[in-house]
Design an enzyme around this catalytic site. Structure first.
Site, mmCIF file in Angstrom:
data_model
loop_
_atom_site.group_PDB
_atom_site.id
_atom_site.type_symbol
_atom_site.label_atom_id
_atom_site.label_comp_id
_atom_site.label_asym_id
_atom_site.label_seq_id
_atom_site.Cartn_x
_atom_site.Cartn_y
_atom_site.Cartn_z
ATOM 1 N N ASP A 128 0.722 -1.240 0.051
ATOM 2 C CA ASP A 128 -0.055 -0.097 -0.025
ATOM 3 C C ASP A 128 0.888 1.280 -0.047
ATOM 4 O OD1 ASP A 128 -2.125 1.927 0.488
ATOM 5 O OD2 ASP A 128 -2.222 1.568 2.489
ATOM 6 N N ASP A 130 0.391 5.158 0.266
ATOM 7 C CA ASP A 130 -0.373 6.218 0.538
ATOM 8 C C ASP A 130 0.181 7.703 0.381
ATOM 9 O OD1 ASP A 130 -3.114 5.916 2.710
ATOM 10 O OD2 ASP A 130 -2.376 7.675 2.282
ATOM 11 N N ASP A 326 3.406 1.170 3.201
ATOM 12 C CA ASP A 326 2.998 1.177 4.798
ATOM 13 C C ASP A 326 3.172 -0.397 5.247
ATOM 14 O OD1 ASP A 326 1.613 0.670 6.977
ATOM 15 O OD2 ASP A 326 -0.122 1.756 6.557
#
Lengths: 421, 353
Positions: A128, A130, A326
């Protein structure tokens, strides 16, 4: 490819499914109702999307081995659902119009059981990226801050509300072109590391726009399915550049702050993180009799040019070259992820597969609502680009295309005009 | 291509399937260990175990392959009959370290000797179910798949084993021979333990029973000393992370460096003296009094920089995967905070909450 898009035939009999499966649907989910007009309108609009575009939703091949979860417009989360066919999910989604749909990256023997009874088989490797983890300076300008005390929307990222001086604030992310550019840069860095270092076939990597302010990378390489959480954490740590030892570069610093060569064999200096750092710092490899001395001399010379010490320079290089993933997302094998093709209630955008990362524009490619005019009440003066067109909004009543309305209402920057309900 | 192991290989690696096949083919019956001519083998086995557990000593000198295979077999029988987990684990660790030395030598020679290389690749494949590859363009390095590496390296806590400090390219991790063998030590040790656990025997040869009886007597004599957990004041709360370390120790299992450091600093802070702590560390399979004493003196500030080491914080303990948090840990940032609390106080507090 573990995830596949639904074929029309799968959904053909969905209307019948709706009736057939109704008794099996979880009762508690039925009791959740939206609490305000914005949620009511979004629910209606999201339902329209799923009715029209359910074909976008990429369901896993072996649906019955995955756990599904839903968030409803009352913002409550419901987990531990399982389905046997795309039609069952379609029926469920149309019936309850959830705000968000999630699916486990893991395979379970009993996906609807509590976690300790699910019997885990394996899990896709997921990353991920972000926007908030990039800490870009532009976000301080173009994001908004909502005050929990007085409900005022402040332009920019503030520490205290400009109206009531309250400090209970939350940031509303509105990614700009710069944010998207740097997010894509991280995606490309990640793909490069996965392919060059981990030897993962790029064909098994799928890049998805997360539906809000980031990207998800799914690796469908069967070899990685059985990896445990701690093993995934080690991969994250590698990508984040955590724990690098200076000695790995083939030298150490003694008590007199002198460089001492420590690797006799420098044949492998051009690989992995070691190679990446040395290449970035433009440090060349030498062979032959004076290889070690030449290597050290070169670094000493560069230190004077940089006017900073080697360790600091290496740390900075690692920071630049690392991928801002992440790590908790990658290591959590029991997490449920937004289902590809479903809508993200934080923005109204769809989580969507990016076939060409470079040309991908979320404000065009992830936006599936129509251009019919909707009356909204904007809480701020703002301008926003959608599908190549700039929309200027004044605080108060505005008429905008449906896709702009969905975005601004989902972000909490506007309210729906009552006449639309 | 079928690769046949030489007799020298069987002497070094008697745990291989081909060694078992050799025993089967000679129609050797385990009861033959009762024969007088076999006393030499049984004594050799017993002395090896005895040396491992009492002195931590290993003898690398090899006899003829028949003797080595039978010595290994007799050792397994003695340990199976004694059924003392800690001794079994200690034996497995030392024996795996012995095999490790042979493997390193053989791997070093394998770069120039293709036949040797093929034999070693076969050994790795048979025992560890893994393919290792010789990297022809880089001298004296083997490579293994990244996933195979991560799967094994995560048990090591030293930073040098972290993937980021390795040479990683195209899905492979490059390792020199010492590293590749070290990576598999734990598995070799587990393989030996499994061999002992999986032995199914109705009756043991009498002479094997005698040897195992001697082992039990020795073990009972040293076990009269208190159990590790007895060192803890029962009225006081032992932090769950420390409790877990005690459990591992009582099972005779090895501890990573970080766990040893946590236990040692915790016990030093609990005002245990070095002699008492050494007594606890004796349960470790690779216990060495000299090294343990030096390190404890170093941690307590009596040696080296005279800096006294403090107990690691809960945050650090979590990062090292040593945390086994329970309700007693509520609100603490270092396990020593539990030292002053009585368990009943905590339970009372919990009840109120």
């Amino acid at each position: 490819m573990i995830f596949s898009t639904n074929s029309k035939s799968d959904l053909k009999n969905a209307a019948d499914m709706l009736k057939e499966n109704e008794p099996t649907l979880k009762i508690d989910f039925k009791n959740s109702e939206p609490s305000n007009n914005n949620q009511l309108w979004l629910k209606k609009t999201f339902k329209k999307y799923y009715f029209k575009y359910f074909i976008n939703v990429a369901l896993p091949e072996k649906i019955n081995l995955h756990e599904f979860g839903f968030r409803y417009f009352d913002e409550k989360m419901y987990r531990h659902f399982s389905f046997n066919s795309p039609g069952e999910i379609y029926a469920f989604v149309l019936k309850f119009s959830p705000s968000d749909i999630y699916c486990s990256s893991s395979f379970y023997r009993n996906p609807s059981e509590p976690m300790d009874k699910k019997e885990w088989y394996g899990s896709e490797l997921i990353f991920d990226i972000d926007g908030k983890d990039l800490h870009l300076e532009c976000t301080l300008e173009h994001n908004y801050t909502r005050c929990h005390g007085c409900n005022l929307i402040n332009a920019g990222v503030l520490e205290k509300c400009s109206n009531c001086n309250g400090s209970r604030l939350n940031v509303i992310e509105i990614p700009c072109k710069n944010c998207i550019f740097f997010l894509k840069k991280e995606v490309k860095k990640l793909i490069n590391l996965l392919v060059e270092d981990f030897g993962i076939d790029s064909k098994t990597i799928s890049v998805y726009f997360s539906g809000n302010n980031g990207f998800h990378l799914h690796v469908a390489d069967k070899d990685y399915l059985p990896l445990l959480s701690v093993e995934r954490a080690e991969i994250s740590s590698y990508l984040l550049g955590k724990g690098f030892k200076l000695e790995t570069l083939g030298l150490k610093i003694n008590n007199d702050k002198k460089f001492i060569p420590i690797l006799k064999n420098k044949q492998l200096l051009d690989c992995g993180w070691r190679g990446r750092i040395l290449k970035n710092l433009k440090i060349n490899f030498y062979s032959g009799k004076n290889a070690d001395n030449n290597f050290i001399k070169q670094i000493e010379k560069l230190e004077t040019i940089w006017n900073c010490d080697f360790q600091q320079k290496v740390a900075k290089t690692i920071e630049d070259l690392s991928v801002k993933i992440d790590p908790m997302v990658t290591m959590d094998i029991h997490r449920i992820f937004r289902l590809a093709g479903s809508l993200n209630s934080k923005s109204g955008f769809a989580k969507i597969l990016c076939n060409d990362v470079d040309s991908f524009d979320p404000f065009k490619d992830a936006c599936f609502f129509d251009k019919s005019t909707i009356e909204i009440v904007s809480k701020i003066d703002t301008s926003i680009f959608f599908k190549g067109k700039k929309y200027n909004l004044n605080k108060g009543s505005n008429s905008v295309p449906e896709y702009v309305a969905v975005y601004l209402i989902s972000k909490g920057l506007a309210d729906i005009n009552l006449k639309e309900i | 291509m079928s690769i046949k192991l030489g007799t020298n290989d069987l002497a070094k690696y008697p745990f291989l399937n081909e060694a078992s096949t050799y025993v089967k083919e000679t129609h050797f019956d385990l009861q033959e260990f009762d024969r007088t001519e076999m006393e030499f083998i049984l004594n050799r086995s017993f002395n090896k175990i005895d040396n491992f557990i009492k002195n931590g000593e290993t003898n690398y000198k090899l006899e003829k392959f028949e003797i080595e295979i039978l010595t290994f077999l007799a050792s397994l029988l003695i340990l199976k009959s004694a059924s003392i987990d800690i001794i079994t684990k200690k034996f497995a660790l030392f024996e795996s370290m012995r095999f490790e030395k042979y493997l390193v030598e053989d791997l070093k020679n394998s770069f120039k000797d293709e036949k040797k290389r093929l034999i070693l690749l076969k050994i790795f494949n048979e025992i560890f179910k893994i393919d290792i590859f010789c990297e022809t363009i880089v001298n004296e390095f083997y490579k293994i798949r990244v996933i195979d590496y991560i799967h094994r390296s995560i048990v090591f806590h030293e930073e040098e084993w972290k993937l980021i400090n390795r040479t990683v390219k195209n899905g492979f991790v490059y390792l020199n021979v010492n590293e590749i063998v070290r990576l598999f030590r734990n598995e070799l040790s587990l393989l030996i333990i499994d061999k002992i656990k999986n032995m199914k025997l109705v009756t043991f040869p009498d002479k094997v029973l005698k040897k195992s009886q001697n082992l039990k007597i020795y073990w009972d004599s040293i076990n009269k000393r208190s159990k590790v957990s007895d060192h803890v004041n029962k009225n006081r709360t032992t932090p769950p992370c420390i409790d877990h370390i005690y459990k591992v120790l009582n099972n005779g299992e090895n501890l990573p460096h970080s766990a040893r450091l946590l236990l040692a600093t915790f016990l030093l802070f609990s005002e245990k003296n070095i002699e008492e702590i050494i007594e606890i560390f004796k349960k470790l399979p690779d216990y060495n009094e000299q090294i343990t004493r030096y390190q404890l003196e170093h941690l307590s500030g009596k040696k080296g920089s005279s800096k006294k080491y403090f107990v690691p914080s809960c945050e650090k303990i979590k990062l090292q995967n040593l945390c086994h948090e329970t309700f007693v840990c509520k609100g603490i940032i270092n396990p020593i905070q539990l030292l002053g609390k009585r368990r009943d106080e905590i339970e009372k507090e919990e009840g109120k909450g």
